[in-house]
Design a protein around this motif. Structure first.
Motif, PDB file in Angstrom:
ATOM      1  N   VAL A 173      35.626  33.855  44.431  1.00 20.36           N
ATOM      2  CA  VAL A 173      35.876  33.302  45.761  1.00 20.36           C
ATOM      3  C   VAL A 173      36.837  34.186  46.546  1.00 20.36           C
ATOM      4  N   HIS A 174      37.890  34.680  45.878  1.00 15.57           N
ATOM      5  CA  HIS A 174      38.869  35.487  46.626  1.00 15.57           C
ATOM      6  C   HIS A 174      38.242  36.765  47.173  1.00 15.57           C
ATOM      7  N   THR A 175      37.291  37.352  46.429  1.00 12.70           N
ATOM      8  CA  THR A 175      36.634  38.565  46.925  1.00 12.70           C
ATOM      9  C   THR A 175      35.728  38.244  48.103  1.00 12.70           C
ATOM     10  N   GLN A 176      34.987  37.150  48.007  1.00 12.93           N
ATOM     11  CA  GLN A 176      34.148  36.737  49.135  1.00 12.93           C
ATOM     12  C   GLN A 176      35.000  36.480  50.373  1.00 12.93           C
ATOM     13  N   ASN A 177      36.183  35.910  50.152  1.00 17.21           N
ATOM     14  CA  ASN A 177      37.081  35.643  51.284  1.00 17.21           C
ATOM     15  C   ASN A 177      37.551  36.935  51.946  1.00 17.21           C
ATOM     16  N   LEU A 178      38.058  37.877  51.149  1.00 18.00           N
ATOM     17  CA  LEU A 178      38.648  39.078  51.748  1.00 18.00           C
ATOM     18  C   LEU A 178      37.587  40.023  52.308  1.00 18.00           C
ATOM     19  N   LEU A 179      36.347  39.909  51.843  1.00 20.94           N
ATOM     20  CA  LEU A 179      35.284  40.703  52.452  1.00 20.94           C
ATOM     21  C   LEU A 179      34.950  40.173  53.845  1.00 20.94           C
ATOM     22  N   THR A 180      35.256  38.896  54.079  1.00 23.24           N
ATOM     23  CA  THR A 180      35.079  38.311  55.412  1.00 23.24           C
ATOM     24  C   THR A 180      36.291  38.552  56.287  1.00 23.24           C
ATOM     25  N   ASP A 181      37.478  38.383  55.705  1.00 27.51           N
ATOM     26  CA  ASP A 181      38.744  38.598  56.413  1.00 27.51           C
ATOM     27  C   ASP A 181      39.681  39.297  55.438  1.00 27.51           C
ATOM     28  N   PRO A 182      39.976  40.577  55.642  1.00 23.36           N
ATOM     29  CA  PRO A 182      40.749  41.338  54.651  1.00 23.36           C
ATOM     30  C   PRO A 182      42.226  40.988  54.575  1.00 23.36           C
ATOM     31  N   ARG A 183      42.718  40.131  55.457  1.00 23.66           N
ATOM     32  CA  ARG A 183      44.139  39.781  55.420  1.00 23.66           C
ATOM     33  C   ARG A 183      44.465  39.008  54.143  1.00 23.66           C
ATOM     34  N   VAL A 184      45.494  39.471  53.443  1.00 21.65           N
ATOM     35  CA  VAL A 184      45.898  38.845  52.183  1.00 21.65           C
ATOM     36  C   VAL A 184      47.414  38.861  52.077  1.00 21.65           C
ATOM     37  N   SER A 185      47.906  38.092  51.129  1.00 19.74           N
ATOM     38  CA  SER A 185      49.284  38.256  50.670  1.00 19.74           C
ATOM     39  C   SER A 185      49.252  38.209  49.146  1.00 19.74           C
ATOM     40  N   LEU A 186      50.201  38.893  48.545  1.00 22.60           N
ATOM     41  CA  LEU A 186      50.268  38.977  47.083  1.00 22.60           C
ATOM     42  C   LEU A 186      51.701  38.734  46.658  1.00 22.60           C
ATOM     43  N   MET A 187      51.903  37.781  45.745  1.00 19.44           N
ATOM     44  CA  MET A 187      53.238  37.520  45.230  1.00 19.44           C
ATOM     45  C   MET A 187      53.361  38.057  43.813  1.00 19.44           C
ATOM     46  N   LEU A 188      54.397  38.857  43.594  1.00 24.49           N
ATOM     47  CA  LEU A 188      54.746  39.369  42.271  1.00 24.49           C
ATOM     48  C   LEU A 188      56.114  38.811  41.909  1.00 24.49           C
ATOM     49  N   ASP A 189      56.268  38.304  40.688  1.00 21.40           N
ATOM     50  CA  ASP A 189      57.552  37.704  40.325  1.00 21.40           C
ATOM     51  C   ASP A 189      58.071  38.267  39.017  1.00 21.40           C
ATOM     52  N   GLU A 190      59.365  38.083  38.800  1.00 23.18           N
ATOM     53  CA  GLU A 190      60.080  38.670  37.680  1.00 23.18           C
ATOM     54  C   GLU A 190      59.704  38.045  36.341  1.00 23.18           C
ATOM     55  N   ARG A 191      59.303  36.775  36.361  1.00 25.21           N
ATOM     56  CA  ARG A 191      59.056  36.020  35.124  1.00 25.21           C
ATOM     57  C   ARG A 191      60.293  36.030  34.217  1.00 25.21           C
ATOM     58  N   ALA A 192      61.441  35.804  34.833  1.00 24.66           N
ATOM     59  CA  ALA A 192      62.687  35.776  34.079  1.00 24.66           C
ATOM     60  C   ALA A 192      62.775  34.483  33.263  1.00 24.66           C
ATOM     61  N   PRO A 193      63.482  34.508  32.120  1.00 25.63           N
ATOM     62  CA  PRO A 193      63.657  33.286  31.337  1.00 25.63           C
ATOM     63  C   PRO A 193      64.479  32.261  32.107  1.00 25.63           C
ATOM     64  N   GLY A 194      64.292  30.987  31.754  1.00 23.90           N
ATOM     65  CA  GLY A 194      65.029  29.929  32.435  1.00 23.90           C
ATOM     66  C   GLY A 194      64.340  29.510  33.715  1.00 23.90           C
ATOM     67  N   ASP A 195      65.127  29.156  34.713  1.00 22.73           N
ATOM     68  CA  ASP A 195      64.605  28.700  35.989  1.00 22.73           C
ATOM     69  C   ASP A 195      63.869  29.849  36.677  1.00 22.73           C
ATOM     70  N   PRO A 196      62.548  29.740  36.894  1.00 22.68           N
ATOM     71  CA  PRO A 196      61.813  30.851  37.512  1.00 22.68           C
ATOM     72  C   PRO A 196      62.284  31.177  38.919  1.00 22.68           C
TER      73      PRO A 196
END
Length: 244
Positions: free
Chosen positions: A59-82
């Protein structure tokens, strides 16, 4: 909210871009434009731009082929409270990798995700690069800042000679210098003893990976060609040997 004095947002942002191997991709539904979020595997291009290997059946590929605008979140995955760990939200557009760039970026993706070798050549799968326009970084209380793409992407100007031999350099390091790579990881970066391998080289540093663990060896100076890379790797090895 302004960052505290001991906080280097550019360093944190670059580290997240190079070390994270998965992220949350937000696209816009092709029918109505509602937000849609999915989990994707991520690698990085030489300038740090995120690379995605995705199927046109998703689904995400079908979406971005129609509208290429995206956002991407990358996180630390630190122990404890994320929420105490660092995370970055990148804004931009997803663009299919051009044929001229495909061999080099394909190698980079497979170095980060070796299991993708089994399906990367399926007809429905394609590599996409996220061309970012800016980012929002959150790294805890008082550590929130907006960044321009020029802040966190690596400048490749003048480094064409280095990029041409990157794949060969990575293969050479992994074939002949595993002890040195392990020394970088354990003595310079505080990593555990493991089978550390090089997955990429760029003007600002070296990427190391052992299973799900990824480390970034940042060079003290920028390198632009094979001779400078050899000198830098020897210099870092000498520093590692001198470190107890």
């Amino acid at each position: 909210m302004q960052p505290t004095d001991d906080f280097d947002p550019v360093r944190v942002a670059k580290s997240l871009l190079r070390r994270r191997r998965e992220g949350a991709l937000a696209t816009l539904m092709r029918d109505g434009g509602a937000p849609y979020c999915s989990l994707v595997n991520v690698a990085s291009a030489p300038d740090g731009s995120p690379l995605l290997l995705i199927s046109r059946l998703a689904v995400h590929t079908q979406n971005l082929l129609t509208d290429p605008r995206v956002s991407l979140m990358l996180d630390e995955r630190a122990p404890g409270d994320p929420l105490q760990g660092a995370r970055i939200m990148l804004m931009g557009e997803a663009v299919a990798v051009a044929a001229a760039e495909l061999p080099a970026l394909r190698s980079r993706y497979l170095a980060a995700h070796s299991g993708a070798e089994a399906y990367i050549d399926f007809k429905d799968f394609s590599l996409f690069r996220i061309v970012t326009s800016g980012a929002h970084l959150v790294a805890g209380f008082g550590r929130i800042v907006d960044l321009a793409a020029s802040d966190y992407l690596t400048d490749l100007a003048g480094a064409e000679a280095l990029l041409e031999i990157e794949a060969a350099a990575v293969a050479h390091m992994n074939a002949d210098h595993l002890i040195t790579l392990n020394s970088y990881a354990t003595r310079l970066l505080g990593g555990d003893e493991a089978e550390w391998r090089c997955t990429g080289v760029d003007p600002e540093g070296l990427d190391l990976q052992a299973g799900p663990s990824v480390l970034r060896l940042t060079f003290p100076e920028r390198v632009k060609n094979p001779a400078e890379l050899r000198h830098m790797l020897k210099r870092m090895a000498d520093i590692a040997r001198a470190t107890s």
